[in-house]
Design an enzyme around this catalytic site. Structure first.
Site, PDB file in Angstrom:
ATOM      1  N   ALA A 283      -7.580  -1.056  -0.116  1.00  0.00           N
ATOM      2  CA  ALA A 283      -8.223  -0.902  -1.428  1.00  0.00           C
ATOM      3  C   ALA A 283      -9.019  -2.150  -1.799  1.00  0.00           C
ATOM      4  CB  ALA A 283      -7.162  -0.622  -2.492  1.00  0.00           C
TER       5      ALA A 283
ATOM      6  N   ASP B 178       0.812  -1.220   0.000  1.00  0.00           N
ATOM      7  CA  ASP B 178       0.000   0.000   0.000  1.00  0.00           C
ATOM      8  C   ASP B 178       0.843   1.267   0.000  1.00  0.00           C
ATOM      9  OD1 ASP B 178      -2.249  -1.678   0.230  1.00  0.00           O
ATOM     10  OD2 ASP B 178      -2.002  -1.729   2.402  1.00  0.00           O
TER      11      ASP B 178
ATOM     12  N   GLN C  48       2.045  -6.000  -3.208  1.00  0.00           N
ATOM     13  CA  GLN C  48       2.318  -6.075  -1.759  1.00  0.00           C
ATOM     14  C   GLN C  48       3.629  -5.326  -1.463  1.00  0.00           C
ATOM     15  OE1 GLN C  48       1.342  -9.426  -3.257  1.00  0.00           O
ATOM     16  NE2 GLN C  48      -0.665  -8.581  -2.946  1.00  0.00           N
TER      17      GLN C  48
ATOM     18  N   GLY D  53      -4.212  -4.270  -4.519  1.00  0.00           N
ATOM     19  CA  GLY D  53      -5.165  -3.234  -4.912  1.00  0.00           C
ATOM     20  C   GLY D  53      -4.392  -1.968  -5.237  1.00  0.00           C
ATOM     21  N   HIS D  54      -4.142  -1.754  -6.514  1.00  0.00           N
ATOM     22  CA  HIS D  54      -3.365  -0.589  -6.926  1.00  0.00           C
ATOM     23  C   HIS D  54      -4.320   0.508  -7.404  1.00  0.00           C
ATOM     24  CE1 HIS D  54       0.224  -3.501  -7.678  1.00  0.00           C
ATOM     25  NE2 HIS D  54       0.029  -3.232  -6.413  1.00  0.00           N
TER      26      HIS D  54
ATOM     27  N   LEU E 187       3.626  12.496   1.226  1.00  0.00           N
ATOM     28  CA  LEU E 187       4.308  13.445   2.109  1.00  0.00           C
ATOM     29  C   LEU E 187       3.301  14.417   2.713  1.00  0.00           C
ATOM     30  CD1 LEU E 187       7.146  14.436   3.064  1.00  0.00           C
ATOM     31  CD2 LEU E 187       7.061  16.075   1.191  1.00  0.00           C
ATOM     32  N   ASP E 188       2.317  14.804   1.906  1.00  0.00           N
ATOM     33  CA  ASP E 188       1.332  15.799   2.340  1.00  0.00           C
ATOM     34  C   ASP E 188       0.512  15.345   3.549  1.00  0.00           C
ATOM     35  OD1 ASP E 188       0.366  14.117  -0.016  1.00  0.00           O
ATOM     36  OD2 ASP E 188      -1.513  14.762   0.893  1.00  0.00           O
TER      37      ASP E 188
ATOM     38  N   LYS F 254       2.269   2.293  -5.052  1.00  0.00           N
ATOM     39  CA  LYS F 254       3.003   1.839  -6.248  1.00  0.00           C
ATOM     40  C   LYS F 254       2.191   2.054  -7.522  1.00  0.00           C
ATOM     41  CE  LYS F 254       3.204  -2.289  -4.489  1.00  0.00           C
ATOM     42  NZ  LYS F 254       2.776  -2.115  -3.092  1.00  0.00           N
TER      43      LYS F 254
HETATM   44  P1  IMP Z   1      -2.911 -12.725   1.555  1.00  0.00           P
HETATM   45  O1  IMP Z   1      -1.993 -12.142   0.548  1.00  0.00           O
HETATM   46  O2  IMP Z   1      -4.370 -12.495   1.248  1.00  0.00           O
HETATM   47  O3  IMP Z   1      -2.589 -14.165   1.844  1.00  0.00           O
HETATM   48  O4  IMP Z   1      -2.669 -11.944   2.948  1.00  0.00           O
HETATM   49  C1  IMP Z   1      -1.462 -12.082   3.692  1.00  0.00           C
HETATM   50  C2  IMP Z   1      -1.076 -10.760   4.344  1.00  0.00           C
HETATM   51  O5  IMP Z   1      -0.680  -9.850   3.335  1.00  0.00           O
HETATM   52  C3  IMP Z   1      -2.206 -10.070   5.125  1.00  0.00           C
HETATM   53  O6  IMP Z   1      -1.647  -9.375   6.216  1.00  0.00           O
HETATM   54  C4  IMP Z   1      -2.747  -9.070   4.116  1.00  0.00           C
HETATM   55  O7  IMP Z   1      -3.384  -7.983   4.746  1.00  0.00           O
HETATM   56  C5  IMP Z   1      -1.470  -8.658   3.424  1.00  0.00           C
HETATM   57  N1  IMP Z   1      -1.685  -8.177   2.061  1.00  0.00           N
HETATM   58  C6  IMP Z   1      -1.964  -8.898   0.958  1.00  0.00           C
HETATM   59  N2  IMP Z   1      -2.074  -8.115  -0.118  1.00  0.00           N
HETATM   60  C7  IMP Z   1      -1.846  -6.864   0.308  1.00  0.00           C
HETATM   61  C8  IMP Z   1      -1.771  -5.601  -0.360  1.00  0.00           C
HETATM   62  O8  IMP Z   1      -1.935  -5.477  -1.573  1.00  0.00           O
HETATM   63  N3  IMP Z   1      -1.494  -4.527   0.426  1.00  0.00           N
HETATM   64  C9  IMP Z   1      -1.256  -4.644   1.764  1.00  0.00           C
HETATM   65  N4  IMP Z   1      -1.299  -5.799   2.419  1.00  0.00           N
HETATM   66  C10 IMP Z   1      -1.584  -6.902   1.701  1.00  0.00           C
END
Ligand code: IMP
Length: 434
Positions: free
Chosen positions: A299, A13, A224, A40-41, A332-333, A16
């Site tokens: 997201a 998050d 991720q 979720g981009h 930053l904001d 990216k």
């Molecule tokens: P999974 O990828 O659904 O197996 O989740 C494993 C861990 O990765 C959990 O803590 C999720 O919240 C985290 N996670 C998976 N995808 C994202 C992402 O795109 N952004 C932030 N955290 C993520």
């Protein structure tokens, strides 16, 4: 002619999506190398908001090719829904998307299996996105997974599917997590999905290597973040794929010798969604203020993100793992209103300073951050487009992060729009983008 990786340097998050979308202008192909629709981009273009889960952010630029690499796990229903949403906004997705024939197929039964690890008493709950990502990777590593190439050959797919599902049902019944699944219907649905995605499927490793040989530029898009990497993250509170730079090679089939640079994306603070250790989590009003100003809600799942202060030891660690050439600092904001801003510069564990990232979750939970407090700038940086326009205290803050992490900050994002970005002239990042 540089091919670069852009990836998350924290727990995901980091923003990216916007950065990949922005820089993809200079590249011919954007390739995702791991994860699935757990990502979720979010990208804003004008008044339109796009949330990309499986499709690389480069798809938003007309004429650019997007690749879903072999390292992904693919839920065809999620993919087709995403294609439909994007095409209804006028984008040509099908004409520009290539899907690896070696990516793994995710089935509804994988979501059922996730309940085994997430909801069963006595198991450590990771706080996953519940998309079935982990169980699909489990099948891949156990060598019983089903790949896109299998899905496209009905005579190969059917026995594989029947065998895999028989196993899943038996396990689910044994552990009391079974939910009624209409397997014949699922199999028919997947055979229908196969026909819809068939025109986009190919050997993407070949496609990418040929493109690079002919002088085309590839941007590798991580999903991720490094601290969620299966090997290098805060295991077991991680995702099930290689989110760090090494994953770009294994997840696309492009050798490391063809990759020229690695750019990390980091928030000006840090967030985490889901369970697991988080040394600089701000459990006080500051965390709430960051969440509110930064709109820190997942997201994909909408869950409130845990928020905290910039963690320099963590970034030094992820810089080592990834070999960052440059960092992009986003949001930053969000810190604009703070009187004082904390930066974690070191860790103590049981009263002793430690230089390494503890491998044990129990130790990581006990880590006490050592903070330095920097003055806030108390003025708006939102939307600024040149480094010189930033308030002096904001520039000092960024210089402090550079000195603490040992990585240049080549770019600063000051808002969600493409043009709300600063790229510092003379930076390594600028050279990589040329
Ligand atoms: P999974 O990828 O659904 O197996 O989740 C494993 C861990 O990765 C959990 O803590 C999720 O919240 C985290 N996670 C998976 N995808 C994202 C992402 O795109 N952004 C932030 N955290 C993520």
């Amino acid at each position: 002619m540089s091919n670069i990786i852009i990836l998350g340097s924290q727990w995901g998050d980091e923003g990216k999506g916007k950065i990949v979308d922005l820089f993809s202008e200079r590249f011919d192909i954007v390739a995702r190398y791991q994860g699935g629709h757990n990502a979720g981009h979010t990208v804003f273009i004008g008044d339109k908001k796009f949330v990309l889960k499986l499709i690389p952010s480069g798809i938003l630029r007309p004429g650019k090719k997007a690749v879903i690499g072999n390292g992904l796990v693919l839920d065809p229903a999620a993919l087709l829904a995403e294609i439909e949403t994007l095409e209804s906004s006028g984008l040509d997705v099908k004409g520009n998307l290539a899907i690896s024939n070696r990516a793994h197929v995710l089935f509804p039964a994988h979501r059922m299996m996730e309940r085994l690890s997430e909801a069963r008493p006595g198991r450590i709950s990771i706080g996953t996105t519940s998309r079935g990502i982990g169980p699909c990777y489990e099948d891949k590593i156990a060598r019983r997974g089903i790949r896109i190439a299998d899905l496209l050959h009905r005579e190969v797919f059917r026995p594989l599917f029947d065998g895999l599902m028989e196993e899943k049902v038996a396990i689910a019944k044994t552990f009391g997590i079974y939910e009624e699944l209409d397997l014949t219907r699922t199999r028919d649905e997947y055979e229908a999905f196969a026909e819809r995605i068939r025109p986009m499927v190919c050997d993407t490793a070949l496609l990418l290597n040929q493109a690079i040989r002919s002088g085309k530029r590839v941007l590798f898009e991580g999903a991720q973040g490094t601290m969620l990497d299966i090997d290098h993250g805060t295991y077991p509170f991680v995702t099930s794929s290689s989110a760090s730079a090494g994953g770009a090679s294994t997840g696309t089939g492009v050798p490391p010798t063809r990759i020229d640079g690695v750019v990390g994306v980091s928030k000006a603070y840090i967030t985490r969604v889901g369970g697991g250790p988080f040394p600089t989590e701000a459990r006080d009003g500051a965390g709430e203020q960051i969440r509110r100003r930064g709109n820190e809600f997942g997201a994909v799942t909408g869950r409130p993100r845990r928020c905290g202060w910039f963690d320099a030891p963590l970034l030094r660690y992820t810089a080592t793992i990834n070999g960052f050439d440059s960092l992009v600092v986003t949001k930053l904001d969000v810190l604009d209103e703070f009187d004082a801003i904390q930066v974690c510069v070191g860790y103590r564990c049981s009263g002793t300073e430690i230089a390494e990232m503890p491998p044990l979750v129990a130790d990581m939970e006990k880590v006490e951050p050592v903070y330095e407090c920097l003055p806030g700038w108390k003025s708006a940086t939102f939307g600024l487009t040149s480094y010189e326009q930033l308030p002096a205290a904001a520039r000092d803050y960024l210089a402090f992060l550079e000195s603490q992490t040992g990585v240049e900050i080549g770019s600063i994002s000051t808002g969600p729009e493409r043009n709300q970005t600063i790229v510092r002239s003379g930076s390594r990042l600028e050279k990589l983008l040329q």
